[in-house]
Design an enzyme around this catalytic site. Sequence first.
Site, mmCIF file in Angstrom:
data_model
loop_
_atom_site.group_PDB
_atom_site.id
_atom_site.type_symbol
_atom_site.label_atom_id
_atom_site.label_comp_id
_atom_site.label_asym_id
_atom_site.label_seq_id
_atom_site.Cartn_x
_atom_site.Cartn_y
_atom_site.Cartn_z
ATOM 1 N N HIS A 65 28.886 -59.260 51.734
ATOM 2 C CA HIS A 65 29.533 -60.562 51.885
ATOM 3 C C HIS A 65 29.151 -61.482 50.734
ATOM 4 O O HIS A 65 29.990 -62.150 50.152
ATOM 5 C CB HIS A 65 29.144 -61.200 53.227
ATOM 6 C CG HIS A 65 29.859 -62.489 53.514
ATOM 7 N ND1 HIS A 65 29.852 -63.080 54.757
ATOM 8 C CD2 HIS A 65 30.587 -63.315 52.720
ATOM 9 C CE1 HIS A 65 30.550 -64.209 54.721
ATOM 10 N NE2 HIS A 65 31.000 -64.378 53.492
ATOM 11 N N GLU A 112 32.968 -66.836 45.928
ATOM 12 C CA GLU A 112 31.537 -66.547 45.930
ATOM 13 C C GLU A 112 30.863 -67.021 44.647
ATOM 14 O O GLU A 112 29.756 -67.557 44.677
ATOM 15 C CB GLU A 112 31.308 -65.042 46.130
ATOM 16 C CG GLU A 112 31.656 -64.535 47.515
ATOM 17 C CD GLU A 112 30.822 -65.184 48.599
ATOM 18 O OE1 GLU A 112 29.580 -65.129 48.529
ATOM 19 O OE2 GLU A 112 31.413 -65.760 49.525
ATOM 20 N N HIS A 116 28.417 -70.086 45.231
ATOM 21 C CA HIS A 116 27.033 -69.609 45.277
ATOM 22 C C HIS A 116 26.495 -69.180 43.908
ATOM 23 O O HIS A 116 25.347 -69.442 43.584
ATOM 24 C CB HIS A 116 26.919 -68.442 46.260
ATOM 25 C CG HIS A 116 27.371 -68.769 47.640
ATOM 26 N ND1 HIS A 116 26.731 -69.689 48.439
ATOM 27 C CD2 HIS A 116 28.421 -68.300 48.375
ATOM 28 C CE1 HIS A 116 27.347 -69.777 49.605
ATOM 29 N NE2 HIS A 116 28.389 -68.949 49.593
#
Length: 252
Positions: A65, A112, A116
């Site tokens: 993930h 992502e 992040h």
Amino acid sequence: MASLNVVTLLLCLGLVVLVNSYPLLYKHENQWTKLILTHLWPKTLCTMEEVSCQTADKFNYWTLHGLWPDKGQSCNRSWHFNVNDIKDLLPEMENWWPDLLHPGSNQFWKHEWEKHGTCAAVAESLNSENKYFAKALDLYKNVGLDSILKKFNIVPSSKYYRLDDIRNSIGSFYKVKPKIQCVSPSQGEEVQTLGQIEICFDKEYQLIDCVEYEEELFNSTDDFAFESAVPSDFSVCDESMPVYYPPVHDEY
């Protein structure tokens, strides 16, 4: 005139100091201490999101993930995702880090990185898009969560597991405490569904406990909010409730 030149000089010097100190300020504000390697069970996501997504055969294993710093989100909004920067990683990305809801799309990876990866990038070992995704893949493969669960006979099944059995299997091998997340039961049901497992690392990529204090619980579902209007509902599994680890194919 001389005094005006002095003021101008001081203003210029101040601007130089401010510009040069920006990276330090950026690093200080977004300095993380822990990386969260998050594994997803595809069957659970597809069932939860009520969409038809590719799980049978190809994704009958825990997929990646994300790799999430414990501090900061979208730290550098000007640092946009460029799929060409990870061209060499694409075969592995498609295999281990797929966009289950939109196969063939770069949307998930873009999210992502921008949310992040730009925060993880304060570390030199993660300070490029390629380094970030490559390190996440490397950690994922080294952890080998799928094979470890099987080693302890924790496999997808119509039978239910105790949360302790799953946690102790992981803990006994890695010697750290994972964070295990489930989908809460629907009204009238008495079993929760296994959905995500987090394994944590320190800044030197050494395994550490994923602490489960309420104030430290990471909102693990918002990565799917941009993809689906259906609300996600991953939360730390209930200690007192049995856990369903759903098979990819329905059992009869």
